[in-house]
Scaffold this motif. Structure first.
Motif, short mmCIF file in Angstrom:
data_model
loop_
_atom_site.label_atom_id
_atom_site.label_comp_id
_atom_site.label_asym_id
_atom_site.label_seq_id
_atom_site.Cartn_x
_atom_site.Cartn_y
_atom_site.Cartn_z
N ALA A 20 28.46 10.68 27.47
CA ALA A 20 27.27 10.64 26.63
C ALA A 20 27.43 11.66 25.51
O ALA A 20 28.20 12.60 25.63
CB ALA A 20 26.04 10.98 27.47
N PRO A 21 26.71 11.49 24.40
CA PRO A 21 26.79 12.48 23.32
C PRO A 21 26.33 13.85 23.82
O PRO A 21 25.51 13.94 24.74
CB PRO A 21 25.82 11.95 22.26
CG PRO A 21 25.54 10.55 22.63
CD PRO A 21 25.80 10.41 24.09
N PRO A 22 26.83 14.92 23.22
CA PRO A 22 26.38 16.25 23.62
C PRO A 22 24.89 16.43 23.32
O PRO A 22 24.38 15.86 22.36
CB PRO A 22 27.23 17.20 22.78
CG PRO A 22 28.08 16.37 21.91
CD PRO A 22 27.83 14.94 22.19
N PRO A 23 24.20 17.23 24.12
CA PRO A 23 22.77 17.44 23.90
C PRO A 23 22.51 18.40 22.74
O PRO A 23 23.41 19.14 22.32
CB PRO A 23 22.32 18.09 25.22
CG PRO A 23 23.52 18.82 25.71
CD PRO A 23 24.70 17.97 25.29
N PRO A 24 21.28 18.41 22.22
CA PRO A 24 20.93 19.40 21.18
C PRO A 24 21.03 20.81 21.74
O PRO A 24 20.99 21.02 22.96
CB PRO A 24 19.48 19.06 20.83
CG PRO A 24 19.21 17.74 21.43
CD PRO A 24 20.18 17.53 22.54
N THR A 33 25.47 19.93 13.66
CA THR A 33 26.48 19.60 14.67
C THR A 33 25.99 18.45 15.53
O THR A 33 26.72 17.48 15.77
CB THR A 33 26.79 20.83 15.55
OG1 THR A 33 27.45 21.82 14.76
CG2 THR A 33 27.68 20.47 16.73
N HIS A 34 24.75 18.54 15.98
CA HIS A 34 24.19 17.47 16.83
C HIS A 34 24.09 16.16 16.06
O HIS A 34 24.46 15.09 16.57
CB HIS A 34 22.83 17.89 17.38
CG HIS A 34 22.27 16.89 18.34
ND1 HIS A 34 22.85 16.62 19.56
CD2 HIS A 34 21.19 16.07 18.23
CE1 HIS A 34 22.15 15.68 20.18
NE2 HIS A 34 21.15 15.33 19.38
N ALA A 35 23.61 16.23 14.81
CA ALA A 35 23.49 15.01 13.99
C ALA A 35 24.86 14.36 13.77
O ALA A 35 25.00 13.13 13.85
CB ALA A 35 22.83 15.34 12.66
N LEU A 36 25.88 15.18 13.50
CA LEU A 36 27.22 14.64 13.29
C LEU A 36 27.79 14.06 14.58
O LEU A 36 28.48 13.03 14.55
CB LEU A 36 28.16 15.72 12.74
CG LEU A 36 27.90 16.16 11.31
CD1 LEU A 36 28.80 17.34 10.94
CD2 LEU A 36 28.07 15.01 10.32
N ALA A 37 27.51 14.70 15.71
CA ALA A 37 27.99 14.16 16.99
C ALA A 37 27.44 12.76 17.21
O ALA A 37 28.15 11.86 17.69
CB ALA A 37 27.60 15.09 18.13
N ILE A 60 30.25 10.65 19.26
CA ILE A 60 31.06 11.49 20.15
C ILE A 60 30.63 11.26 21.61
O ILE A 60 29.46 11.45 21.96
CB ILE A 60 30.89 12.99 19.81
CG1 ILE A 60 31.30 13.27 18.36
CG2 ILE A 60 31.66 13.87 20.80
CD1 ILE A 60 32.76 13.11 18.05
N THR A 61 31.57 10.83 22.42
CA THR A 61 31.34 10.68 23.86
C THR A 61 32.53 11.18 24.67
O THR A 61 32.54 11.07 25.89
CB THR A 61 31.07 9.20 24.23
OG1 THR A 61 32.17 8.40 23.77
CG2 THR A 61 29.77 8.71 23.62
N ASP A 62 33.53 11.70 23.97
CA ASP A 62 34.79 12.09 24.60
C ASP A 62 35.20 13.50 24.20
O ASP A 62 34.70 14.03 23.21
CB ASP A 62 35.92 11.15 24.12
CG ASP A 62 35.65 9.71 24.44
OD1 ASP A 62 35.52 9.39 25.62
OD2 ASP A 62 35.57 8.90 23.49
N ARG A 65 35.82 21.76 18.40
CA ARG A 65 36.53 22.38 19.53
C ARG A 65 36.03 21.92 20.89
O ARG A 65 36.81 21.73 21.82
CB ARG A 65 36.43 23.90 19.41
CG ARG A 65 37.33 24.65 20.34
CD ARG A 65 37.20 26.15 20.16
NE ARG A 65 37.35 26.58 18.79
CZ ARG A 65 37.54 27.84 18.41
NH1 ARG A 65 37.59 28.80 19.32
NH2 ARG A 65 37.65 28.16 17.15
N LYS A 66 34.73 21.77 21.02
CA LYS A 66 34.14 21.36 22.30
C LYS A 66 33.46 20.00 22.18
O LYS A 66 32.45 19.73 22.83
CB LYS A 66 33.16 22.41 22.80
CG LYS A 66 33.84 23.71 23.19
CD LYS A 66 32.85 24.70 23.75
CE LYS A 66 33.54 26.01 24.12
NZ LYS A 66 32.57 27.03 24.53
N GLY A 67 33.99 19.15 21.34
CA GLY A 67 33.52 17.77 21.25
C GLY A 67 32.06 17.62 20.89
O GLY A 67 31.32 16.93 21.58
N GLY A 68 31.63 18.25 19.79
CA GLY A 68 30.26 18.10 19.33
C GLY A 68 29.31 19.17 19.82
O GLY A 68 28.10 19.08 19.59
#
Length: 198
Positions: A15-19, A55-59, A64-66, A143-146
């Motif tokens: 899943a996408p990274p959280p805010p 960062t969150h908006a771009l993820a 981004i899920t990986d 670096r940490k995927g989003g």
């Protein structure tokens, strides 16, 4: 090839990274404000808030899920739209520049450009107005995927950063076999013409 695609499909189940949490934003704001007594605290808070929010908006935009290297592979295969480190760096810098900070400067930096054993990596950096890039703070969403990683440039345990335009100028020299000049205001001149890197 089929096995590689199957592994990529399985790896895409995240899943996408959280805010960001408010505490994370507050820590970055304090670090930015601490760069110099002249840094405006409201600007530091705004820069921190925007760094995490963008960062969150771009993820979400990059889907981004990986982990980063798997996402890079998907971008390079045309399965995802964006999300290479230089995409993050440019998009972060561009968004923060829109704020026209009076007490902060933004920079771009590159690590591992001359290291054949490690991937080249790009990032955005925030510093106090007039300070060198290496006196600033790395803002690295890749670096940490989003999830935003931030650290003082000189204390980054993962990377040794160089100014992006310096790295680009040396690469142009190698590629074209001619002298490339980097001016004091960080413009790149090649053959009497200005080269503007993206």
């Amino acid at each position: 090839m089929v096995q590689g695609l199957a592994l990529l499909a399985l790896a895409g189940c995240g899943a996408p990274p959280p805010p960001a949490e408010a505490e994370e934003v507050a820590r970055l704001a304090a670090a930015i404000a601490g760069l110099d007594p002249e840094v405006d605290r409201d600007e530091a808070a705004r820069a921190a808030r925007l760094s995490y929010a963008h960062t969150h908006a771009l993820a979400l935009q990059y889907r981004i899920t990986d982990p980063p290297l798997i996402h890079n592979t998907k971008v390079n295969m045309g399965l995802k739209p964006r999300g290479l480190c230089w995409h993050w760096a440019r998009d972060m810098e561009d968004r923060l520049k829109q704020e026209r900070f009076a007490t902060l400067d933004l920079h771009r930096a590159v690590a591992n450009a001359d290291n054949v054993f490690r991937l080249e990596h790009s990032t955005a950096i925030v510093s106090a107005k007039g300070a060198a890039f290496d006196e600033g703070i790395v803002l690295d969403p890749w670096r940490k995927g989003g999830r935003l990683t931030w650290v003082a440039v000189r204390h980054d345990p993962m990377y040794v950063w160089k100014p992006r335009n310096e790295v680009v100028a040396r690469a142009l020299e190698r590629r074209h076999g001619q002298i490339v000049t980097l001016t004091e205001d960080q413009r790149i001149l090649m053959g009497g013409m200005e080269f503007v890197p993206q």
